[in-house]
Write a protein that holds these residues in place. Structure first.
Motif, PDB file in Angstrom:
ATOM      1  N   TYR A   1      -5.618   0.362  -0.520  1.00 17.71           N
ATOM      2  CA  TYR A   1      -5.333   1.081  -1.765  1.00 17.71           C
ATOM      3  C   TYR A   1      -4.197   0.372  -2.503  1.00 17.71           C
ATOM      4  O   TYR A   1      -3.225  -0.062  -1.903  1.00 17.71           O
ATOM      5  CB  TYR A   1      -4.920   2.523  -1.435  1.00 17.71           C
ATOM      6  CG  TYR A   1      -4.480   3.316  -2.629  1.00 17.71           C
ATOM      7  CD1 TYR A   1      -5.414   3.780  -3.547  1.00 17.71           C
ATOM      8  CD2 TYR A   1      -3.145   3.607  -2.843  1.00 17.71           C
ATOM      9  CE1 TYR A   1      -5.026   4.519  -4.656  1.00 17.71           C
ATOM     10  CE2 TYR A   1      -2.745   4.344  -3.942  1.00 17.71           C
ATOM     11  CZ  TYR A   1      -3.697   4.795  -4.849  1.00 17.71           C
ATOM     12  OH  TYR A   1      -3.298   5.515  -5.944  1.00 17.71           O
TER      13      TYR A   1
ATOM     14  N   ILE B   1       0.882  -1.162   0.000  1.00 14.68           N
ATOM     15  CA  ILE B   1       0.000   0.000   0.000  1.00 14.68           C
ATOM     16  C   ILE B   1       0.918   1.209   0.000  1.00 14.68           C
ATOM     17  O   ILE B   1       1.685   1.417   0.936  1.00 14.68           O
ATOM     18  CB  ILE B   1      -0.928   0.001   1.223  1.00 14.68           C
ATOM     19  CG1 ILE B   1      -1.872  -1.208   1.178  1.00 14.68           C
ATOM     20  CG2 ILE B   1      -1.721   1.313   1.292  1.00 14.68           C
ATOM     21  CD1 ILE B   1      -2.724  -1.389   2.419  1.00 14.68           C
TER      22      ILE B   1
ATOM     23  N   ASN C   1      -5.531   9.370  -1.377  1.00 13.76           N
ATOM     24  CA  ASN C   1      -5.492   7.913  -1.560  1.00 13.76           C
ATOM     25  C   ASN C   1      -5.237   7.189  -0.236  1.00 13.76           C
ATOM     26  O   ASN C   1      -5.589   6.028  -0.078  1.00 13.76           O
ATOM     27  CB  ASN C   1      -4.426   7.520  -2.577  1.00 13.76           C
ATOM     28  CG  ASN C   1      -4.743   8.050  -3.955  1.00 13.76           C
ATOM     29  OD1 ASN C   1      -5.910   8.238  -4.308  1.00 13.76           O
ATOM     30  ND2 ASN C   1      -3.720   8.306  -4.744  1.00 13.76           N
TER      31      ASN C   1
ATOM     32  N   THR D   1      -8.136   5.365   1.515  1.00 10.23           N
ATOM     33  CA  THR D   1      -8.730   4.159   0.928  1.00 10.23           C
ATOM     34  C   THR D   1      -8.081   2.924   1.528  1.00 10.23           C
ATOM     35  O   THR D   1      -6.875   2.723   1.393  1.00 10.23           O
ATOM     36  CB  THR D   1      -8.541   4.147  -0.606  1.00 10.23           C
ATOM     37  OG1 THR D   1      -9.101   5.331  -1.147  1.00 10.23           O
ATOM     38  CG2 THR D   1      -9.186   2.919  -1.232  1.00 10.23           C
TER      39      THR D   1
ATOM     40  N   ALA E   1       0.279   4.983  -0.741  1.00 16.01           N
ATOM     41  CA  ALA E   1      -0.753   5.974  -1.037  1.00 16.01           C
ATOM     42  C   ALA E   1      -0.301   7.377  -0.674  1.00 16.01           C
ATOM     43  O   ALA E   1       0.300   7.590   0.376  1.00 16.01           O
ATOM     44  CB  ALA E   1      -2.018   5.619  -0.265  1.00 16.01           C
TER      45      ALA E   1
ATOM     46  N   ILE F   1      -1.661   2.099  -8.658  1.00 16.23           N
ATOM     47  CA  ILE F   1      -1.134   3.207  -7.852  1.00 16.23           C
ATOM     48  C   ILE F   1      -0.300   4.078  -8.772  1.00 16.23           C
ATOM     49  O   ILE F   1       0.838   3.791  -9.059  1.00 16.23           O
ATOM     50  CB  ILE F   1      -0.331   2.695  -6.644  1.00 16.23           C
ATOM     51  CG1 ILE F   1       0.796   1.753  -7.078  1.00 16.23           C
ATOM     52  CG2 ILE F   1      -1.219   1.985  -5.655  1.00 16.23           C
ATOM     53  CD1 ILE F   1       1.758   1.416  -5.964  1.00 16.23           C
TER      54      ILE F   1
ATOM     55  N   ALA G   1      -6.781  -1.593  -8.908  1.00 14.29           N
ATOM     56  CA  ALA G   1      -6.631  -0.141  -8.750  1.00 14.29           C
ATOM     57  C   ALA G   1      -5.152   0.217  -8.770  1.00 14.29           C
ATOM     58  O   ALA G   1      -4.451   0.069  -7.775  1.00 14.29           O
ATOM     59  CB  ALA G   1      -7.274   0.315  -7.443  1.00 14.29           C
TER      60      ALA G   1
END
Length: 195
Positions: free
Chosen positions: A174, A162, A168, A171, A164, A181, A179
């Motif tokens: 994330y 993750i 973001n 989330t 982010a 990045i 999805a």
């Protein structure tokens, strides 16, 4: 899939029976003996032999039970022609026992965990030293993975990173497969890294 016989301690590994054409695209097809050596098991069988192997057993021990952390039931893997002919009393649930066993670590397991944590920590320090506005989230993830592999020999991460920035970070999970990045890190962004 793996099977361990509790009364003998024998470990068996079930692997896919791959067609010869596989070798053209993916390289050498491991022999049963090579699988056996690689995983230090007593015997290797093909997945299409699972039903006949299990069919000869009088009791089946499966990691079946309820995960009390999430309330999710882990059920018996479906091997239709074998499982459907069995009565419920022939199954022995091991989930709780296996869950408890995961809590206890050997000194070697603790050493591996300490090493992994040290490599990961050093990678995070490198990220903090090199991150700049204008970089993308995937560049930071790549930097983390590169450090873990090139400096620590850790080829894989335990879970999807993750990485982010900005909004973001709000989330949960994330950066999963659906999805990408790809956001650009802006000056003043708060970054959330779970890698």
């Amino acid at each position: 899939m793996g099977v361990i016989e509790p009364h003998t301690g024998k470990a068996r590994l079930f692997v896919p029976r791959l067609p010869v054409e596989y070798e053209t695209w993916m390289g050498h097809i491991l022999t049963k003996e090579e699988w056996k050596t690689m995983y230090a098991v007593n015997e290797v069988l093909y997945l299409d032999e699972v039903s006949s192997f299990i069919g000869m057993r009088t009791s089946l021990f499966f990691p079946k039970g309820v995960n009390t952390d999430r309330g999710v039931e882990h059920s018996v893997p479906l091997i239709e022609d074998v499982v459907s002919s069995r009565t419920e009393k022939e199954f022995v649930e091991l989930f709780e026992l296996l869950s408890e066993l995961r809590v206890v670590k050997t000194e070697m397991e603790l050493d591996v965990m300490r090493y992994s944590a040290a490599v990961s920590s050093a990678a995070h320090v490198e990220i903090m030293q090199k991150i700049r506005p204008g970089m993308t989230e995937y560049q930071i993830e790549s930097l983390f993975q590169h450090h873990c592999y090139s400096k620590g020999g850790c080829r894989y991460t335990s879970y999807t990173c993750i990485c982010a920035s900005g909004n973001n970070g709000a989330t949960l999970h994330y950066g999963h497969a659906a999805a990408a990045i790809a956001s650009t890190i802006q000056d003043g962004d708060i970054c959330l890294f779970d890698m």
